[in-house]
Design a protein around this motif. Structure first.
Motif, short mmCIF file in Angstrom:
data_model
loop_
_atom_site.label_atom_id
_atom_site.label_comp_id
_atom_site.label_asym_id
_atom_site.label_seq_id
_atom_site.Cartn_x
_atom_site.Cartn_y
_atom_site.Cartn_z
N LEU A 1 0.77 -1.09 -0.13
CA LEU A 1 0.03 0.19 0.14
C LEU A 1 0.75 1.38 0.12
N HIS A 2 1.99 1.34 0.61
CA HIS A 2 2.77 2.36 0.84
C HIS A 2 4.35 2.15 0.29
N ALA A 3 5.07 2.74 -0.56
CA ALA A 3 6.06 2.54 -0.78
C ALA A 3 6.99 3.32 0.16
N ASP A 4 6.81 4.39 0.97
CA ASP A 4 7.38 5.04 1.87
C ASP A 4 7.06 4.48 3.40
N LEU A 5 6.65 3.27 3.34
CA LEU A 5 6.27 2.58 4.79
C LEU A 5 6.94 3.32 5.89
N ASP A 6 6.23 3.70 6.91
CA ASP A 6 6.53 4.37 8.16
C ASP A 6 5.74 3.70 9.25
N PHE A 7 6.60 3.49 10.53
CA PHE A 7 5.60 2.99 11.63
C PHE A 7 4.50 3.91 12.02
N GLY A 8 4.98 5.14 12.31
CA GLY A 8 4.15 6.25 12.82
C GLY A 8 2.82 6.49 11.91
N LYS A 9 3.30 6.67 10.70
CA LYS A 9 2.22 7.06 9.67
C LYS A 9 1.32 6.03 9.10
N HIS A 10 1.89 4.69 9.04
CA HIS A 10 1.08 3.68 8.40
C HIS A 10 0.92 2.44 9.18
N VAL A 11 1.91 1.98 9.80
CA VAL A 11 2.05 0.56 10.50
C VAL A 11 1.03 0.67 11.65
N ILE A 12 1.12 1.63 12.45
CA ILE A 12 0.56 1.71 13.90
C ILE A 12 -0.99 1.85 13.40
N PRO A 13 -1.42 2.88 12.68
CA PRO A 13 -2.79 3.08 12.28
C PRO A 13 -3.18 1.70 11.54
N MET A 14 -2.64 1.21 10.74
CA MET A 14 -3.09 -0.20 10.16
C MET A 14 -3.39 -1.06 11.20
N MET A 15 -2.52 -1.25 12.13
CA MET A 15 -2.84 -2.17 13.12
C MET A 15 -3.96 -1.85 14.17
N LEU A 16 -4.12 -0.57 14.40
CA LEU A 16 -5.41 -0.14 15.01
C LEU A 16 -6.51 -0.25 14.29
N ALA A 17 -6.49 -0.28 12.95
CA ALA A 17 -7.75 -0.45 12.28
C ALA A 17 -8.13 -2.15 12.01
N LYS A 18 -7.21 -2.67 12.57
CA LYS A 18 -7.22 -4.51 12.35
C LYS A 18 -7.68 -4.95 13.69
#
Length: 412
Positions: A222-239
């Motif tokens: 989903l994200h070429a610039d995959l970042d823990f704060g911007k992407h990973v944590i929100p993804m995990m919260l959404a799941k």
């Protein structure tokens, strides 16, 4: 309670040490931020690596990137020789990757580049820590908390006043410290239940290995610039993953004094870097480098002891309220409230006050230096004055901050 043993042994660590540290320029023009000297003899990265080592985590990959040669040399000559059978402290960089020559695009993207190292390990947990902060921490206690919480990810969190929290990524948590929401630099930070403080991210994470692999593979699609704060944590919260905050203030290390609890410095600007160094020479600094139960390790070097030379009126070698490293000679000069790096010589009739001198600086005769940072391998000619006339300092090409700190750096 101090926790060591199997939990730490079942953990592999990835230390993010590729940052440019642009706000710390010109000290970072020739080296990454984690490779900048701190406290005279140390590098900034030595603090997180010492935390790993003292916590029993000795399978550590250090991910380098920006101008990495000096940092990789430091790790090889110091940390690389302290590992045992099946243990390692090894620096790796994008140019050594068989996958790609391009640089990391985000914090999680950096880990994704080397996912094969995690997949091939038998570790139950992965510690992902930044390499550019100054603090002491028993990471095994955070791993224990992660396990007891049955978490998918545990995020190290500073407890800060709500007014300060606007500068950070802030977590909303329930009564069990389970994270319910995350927001970068919010205008109105949500406090911890029952307190007037907020949880701010330290950028340090413990992951359960299997879930980390899954979320990085999902996120990279989903994200070429995959970042823990911007992407990973929100993804995990959404799941609805089990995301928990670990309160850094609860962390205790052997030999810690009460006033040391919660000590953490970013040292991301010249001013903050200077202030954190100068705090070390106080009578009772909050960061106590003389705690031998939790030592900060580094490459010691085979240097002779520091010494002072001459005892004549007007030509007396003196170090006053200062850190002076091995191999230094204060020759008929005065050093006051300063930090002097290894192999530095300060010649007769000179005065150094409220300053930081890096390794192998040669200060000539009749020199006056005040409130300055002098980079390594620099020679200050006889009769030079630094820090007394900022207009003249700028004309010489030195950097002068708004607070009046003068930085004398190496030229290309």
């Amino acid at each position: 309670m101090y926790v060591t043993g199997n939990l730490a042994g079942n953990t592999i660590a990835m230390v993010l040490a590729g940052g440019k540290g642009e706000r710390l320029a010109p000290l970072t023009l020739r080296r990454p931020k984690p490779g900048v000297a701190f406290g005279g003899k140390y590098k900034i990265i030595d603090f997180v690596l010492s935390n790993m080592f003292n916590s029993g985590i000795k399978k550590v990959y250090i991910l380098t990137q920006y101008k990495a040669y000096s940092l990789m040399k430091h790790i090889r000559e110091s940390w690389g020789k302290w590992a045992g059978l099946g243990e390692f402290f090894v620096a790796i960089s994008p140019e050594t990757s068989s996958e790609s020559e391009e640089w990391f695009k985000g914090t999680a993207d950096a880990i994704h580049h080397y996912l094969r190292f995690i997949e091939s390990s038998d570790a139950d947990y992965v510690a992902i820590f930044g390499g550019d902060h100054i603090y002491r921490m028993d990471i095994s206690q955070m791993i224990h908390y992660h396990r007891m919480s049955r978490a998918d990810i545990t995020i190290a969190a500073l407890e800060v006043p709500c007014a300060e929290a606007r500068r950070f990524g802030v977590f909303s948590v329930d009564d069990d410290n389970r994270v319910t929401a995350f927001e970068e630099k919010p205008a109105n930070p949500v406090p911890i239940p029952g307190r007037d403080t907020c949880f701010a991210s330290m950028g340090n994470y413990i992951f359960s290995t299997r879930r980390l692999i899954e979320v990085l593979q999902e996120g990279k699609k989903l994200h070429a610039d995959l970042d823990f704060g911007k992407h990973v944590i929100p993804m995990m919260l959404a799941k609805k993953d089990r995301v928990f905050a670990y309160n850094f203030n609860d962390n205790l290390i052997p030999g810690m004094k009460p006033e040391e609890k919660g000590y953490w410095k970013d040292v991301g600007t010249i001013d903050s870097y200077y202030e954190a160094n100068m705090e070390l020479i106080h009578v009772s600094p909050q960061l106590n480098l003389y705690n031998y139960k939790w030592p900060i390790l580094t490459n010691q070097g085979n240097y002779p002891p520091a010494k002072t030379v001459f005892d004549e009126d007007g030509r007396r070698g003196m170090n006053i309220d200062s850190y002076v490293c091995a191999g230094c000679i204060t020759s008929g000069s005065v050093v006051r409230r300063s930090i002097v790096g290894p192999l530095t010589k300060i010649n007769s009739y000179s005065l150094v006050e409220d300053s930081i001198l890096f390794e192998n600086v040669n200060v000539g005769r009749n020199v006056k230096i005040r409130k300055a940072i002098i980079d390594k391998n620099i020679t200050i000619p006889d009769g030079t004055t630094i820090g007394y006339d900022h207009g003249e300092d700028r004309r010489r090409g030195y950097t002068v901050t708004e607070s009046g700190i003068v930085v004398v750096s190496q030229t290309e």
